[in-house]
Write a protein that holds these residues in place. Structure first.
Motif, PDB file in Angstrom:
ATOM      1  N   ARG A 112       0.831  -1.204   0.000  1.00 58.41           N
ATOM      2  CA  ARG A 112       0.000   0.000   0.000  1.00 58.41           C
ATOM      3  C   ARG A 112       0.874   1.267   0.000  1.00 58.41           C
ATOM      4  O   ARG A 112       0.530   2.259  -0.654  1.00 58.41           O
ATOM      5  CB  ARG A 112      -0.915  -0.030   1.224  1.00 58.41           C
ATOM      6  N   ARG A 113       1.996   1.238   0.731  1.00 54.93           N
ATOM      7  CA  ARG A 113       2.900   2.394   0.754  1.00 54.93           C
ATOM      8  C   ARG A 113       3.456   2.688  -0.629  1.00 54.93           C
ATOM      9  O   ARG A 113       3.489   3.850  -1.080  1.00 54.93           O
ATOM     10  CB  ARG A 113       4.045   2.135   1.741  1.00 54.93           C
ATOM     11  N   ASN A 168       0.736   4.128  -2.919  1.00 54.57           N
ATOM     12  CA  ASN A 168       0.484   5.541  -2.642  1.00 54.57           C
ATOM     13  C   ASN A 168       1.598   6.425  -3.192  1.00 54.57           C
ATOM     14  O   ASN A 168       1.338   7.531  -3.686  1.00 54.57           O
ATOM     15  CB  ASN A 168       0.328   5.752  -1.139  1.00 54.57           C
ATOM     16  N   GLN A 179       1.009   6.940  -6.848  1.00 52.65           N
ATOM     17  CA  GLN A 179      -0.056   7.901  -7.088  1.00 52.65           C
ATOM     18  C   GLN A 179       0.436   9.339  -6.912  1.00 52.65           C
ATOM     19  O   GLN A 179       0.090  10.231  -7.704  1.00 52.65           O
ATOM     20  CB  GLN A 179      -1.233   7.616  -6.128  1.00 52.65           C
ATOM     21  N   ARG A 180       1.247   9.599  -5.891  1.00 46.91           N
ATOM     22  CA  ARG A 180       1.770  10.952  -5.666  1.00 46.91           C
ATOM     23  C   ARG A 180       2.704  11.372  -6.801  1.00 46.91           C
ATOM     24  O   ARG A 180       2.668  12.520  -7.263  1.00 46.91           O
ATOM     25  CB  ARG A 180       2.512  11.006  -4.322  1.00 46.91           C
TER      26      ARG A 180
END
Length: 600
Positions: free
Chosen positions: A256-257, A260, A263-264
């Protein structure tokens, strides 16, 4: 008059609405002439209807009058089941399997019983049971195995020792009594179980089991083995599915990290950065994607509770375990204990514990796990066993050796064997090479049949067939084949050796139980003879009765009756000899020819 289809739907609705309901007052419908007539319609076209029981009678001996008399005997409580005729059929391993052949009347009553019991117990059966159920098939069981394969490490191939022969009568009746309260229905079932069997004209009592070959036996077997299904599903928590919420809770925090971070980086890339920043973001995304591929989706400590998967087809079952070998052995021991509690035994010879990377044989397919090109997942690879291909060749060759039968009948039977086998195995991975090899062999078997029939060589026969146009190229579903054809009137029949299109086993769907009864058609109760004789009579008569010249043709009348006691070859020769003399008759004229009775 009872509406059979509506009554069966009503029973299914009541059973599904109240799982604890016990049904009474079933006897009146089951013993009615309408219900028995429908039961006979369901089985009379089966190949087994032409096989005699201990009374030596076949489907040709059944008439509407016999159905009516059978109904009277059931209502008057004078009907008694007859012992089955036991024969032994060869198995693939060289051993034999005992097969019980009931009399025709017993088959009708068993089918009537099945039509009463099936809608009631279908509401109780679990989705993991696939054998002899409407809407289910061996392919639905194979589909479940293929879907579960990516998640498992060990597979148990289960087989029960003589399941049909060893089912305890008392425990089976206890299972039936959970839903059936009608004493006459229960007495009839028990009478069938205790009817015994005849072998070499010696009577033997039956103390356990349901005879293989009986129409009601598969349903009774499913009713008895339902308690095994319940135990595996409830106690071993098999076939557990996870919700989307449970799936998200198991996700790896590291995965998940990284997700994310990707996505950033994409958001920054969409904000028109400078050339240097863009180059840096693209390089960062490349590294993050590479890292994401190497990171597991789920956390190793958050295992899904569903570690056991189970499917059963009749007495064959497969258990797939997502765990260690020790855990798989514990599951096998628990199933063995449950079967012993039921009075059955797990076969030590046929029950195997296999790793996912090795070959497992289930329902005629070879199944082996193969790693996917990318990632840690695996998939089930289905293939056709070599012995199955050899078996279908022998069956087709057996038909081709009957060179005394009509050409059209041989063509239709050989083509049906070929298509049926290919349709069963069309879910294998890349089966077309096997299909092509079998199509080539089938063509040559039929060519040998034609050469022997016309007492000539294959070369001369094919040369004449090309000149006459009966050997030509045909097209079907965009594919072509060089094969034989036969012209009858305006209709052409071909030796269909074009394999079906392949499909993926995961696409197979199971359907809910529905009433699927054949329309009762008394006009067809008098069975015909060879297809070629019927087509010749139809072409000659133009579809009209050759006696009155007014009504439509319904039957083919043989002037000399072909007794059911004759051998296959004698009946074929009789049919061939009478072919020019047969008459295409309507129902009324055919009855007059037989003095008003089919049996004369």
């Amino acid at each position: 008059m009872v509406n059979v289809a509506q009554e069966m739907k009503h029973l299914r609705k009541l059973s599904g609405r109240d799982p604890g309901k016990r049904f009474n007052r079933l006897w009146k419908n089951m013993s009615s002439e309408t219900w028995l007539t429908q039961a006979w319609e369901e089985i009379r076209r089966n190949k087994g209807s032409r096989t005699p029981g201990v009374d030596r009678q076949t489907a040709e001996d059944i008439s509407p009058e016999r159905i009516q008399a059978l109904s009277e005997r059931l209502r008057n409580k004078t009907y008694r089941p007859t012992p089955v005729r036991r024969v032994h059929i060869p198995k693939g391993n060289g051993k034999t399997r005992p097969l019980g052949i009931p009399t025709v009347e017993d088959r009708i009553v068993q089918q009537a019983l099945r039509m009463v019991l099936e809608p009631i117990f279908e509401a109780d059966f679990l989705p993991c049971s696939h054998g002899f159920r409407a809407g289910h098939s061996p392919h639905t069981a194979l589909r479940d195995v293929a879907r579960w394969y990516p998640n498992v490490t060990w597979i148990i191939e289960g087989d029960i020792v003589g399941c049909y022969d060893n089912i305890p009568h008392k425990k089976l009746m206890e299972g039936i009594q959970q839903r059936i309260a009608d004493e006459r229905i229960l007495s009839l079932i028990y009478a069938f179980l205790k009817a015994g069997y005849m072998e070499d004209w010696q009577y033997h009592k039956t103390y356990s089991g349901t005879p293989q070959g009986g129409i009601a036996s598969p349903l009774l077997c499913n009713i008895f083995l339902h308690q095994l299904d319940v135990m595996v599903i409830n106690e071993l928590e098999a076939n557990q599915t996870q919700t989307k919420r449970e799936s998200n809770a198991r996700r790896n925090p590291e995965y998940r990290r990284i997700e994310n971070a990707i996505q950033r980086a994409r958001k920054k890339l969409a904000q028109y950065p400078t050339r240097e920043e863009k180059r840096h973001l693209v390089q960062t995304l490349k590294e993050l994607r590479k890292e994401l591929k190497q990171t597991p989706w789920y956390a190793s400590e958050n295992w899904h509770k569903g570690k056991v998967y189970y499917t059963r087809y009749a007495d064959d079952f497969a258990v797939l375990i997502n765990g260690t070998k020790r855990e798989a052995e514990d599951v096998q021991d628990k199933i063995k204990w449950q079967l012993a509690k039921m009075g059955l035994e797990l076969s030590e010879e046929k029950t195997k514990l296999t790793h996912w990377s090795e070959t497992v044989q289930f329902l005629g397919y070879n199944i082996q796990g193969k790693p996917m090109p990318k990632g840690h997942l695996r998939r089930a690879y289905l293939s056709i066993p070599k012995e199955r291909e050899r078996l279908i060749r022998r069956e087709i060759l057996k038909i081709a050796r009957y060179h005394h039968i009509p050409e059209l009948d041989a063509m239709m039977q050989i083509g049906a064997k070929f298509r049926g086998w290919c349709h069963y195995y069309r879910y294998a991975n890349a089966p077309q090479s096997t299909f092509s090899r079998l199509a080539q062999k089938t063509w040559w078997y039929y060519a040998h049949f034609m050469a022997r029939k016309h007492k000539t060589s294959i070369k001369k026969m094919t040369s004449q067939a090309k000149k006459s146009g009966s050997l030509k190229v045909i097209k079907k579903a965009g594919r072509t084949a060089h094969t034989f054809s036969i012209q009858h009137g305006k209709k052409e029949y071909v030796l269909d050796i074009i394999p079906p299109k392949t499909a993926t086993i995961q696409q197979v769907t199971a359907k809910d139980w529905t009433v699927d009864l054949k329309p009762v058609n008394p006009l067809n109760w008098q069975s015909g003879r060879s297809l070629e004789t019927r087509l010749m009579a139809l072409a000659r008569s133009g579809g009209l009765c050759e006696r009155c010249g007014e009504n439509r043709m319904a039957h083919v009348h043989h002037k000399s009756r072909m007794s059911a006691k004759k051998t296959l070859k004698a009946k074929v020769q009789s049919d061939t000899a009478q072919r020019p003399k047969t008459l295409a008759l309507c129902l009324e004229c055919h009855l007059e020819s037989h003095q008003g009775n089919w049996q004369t």
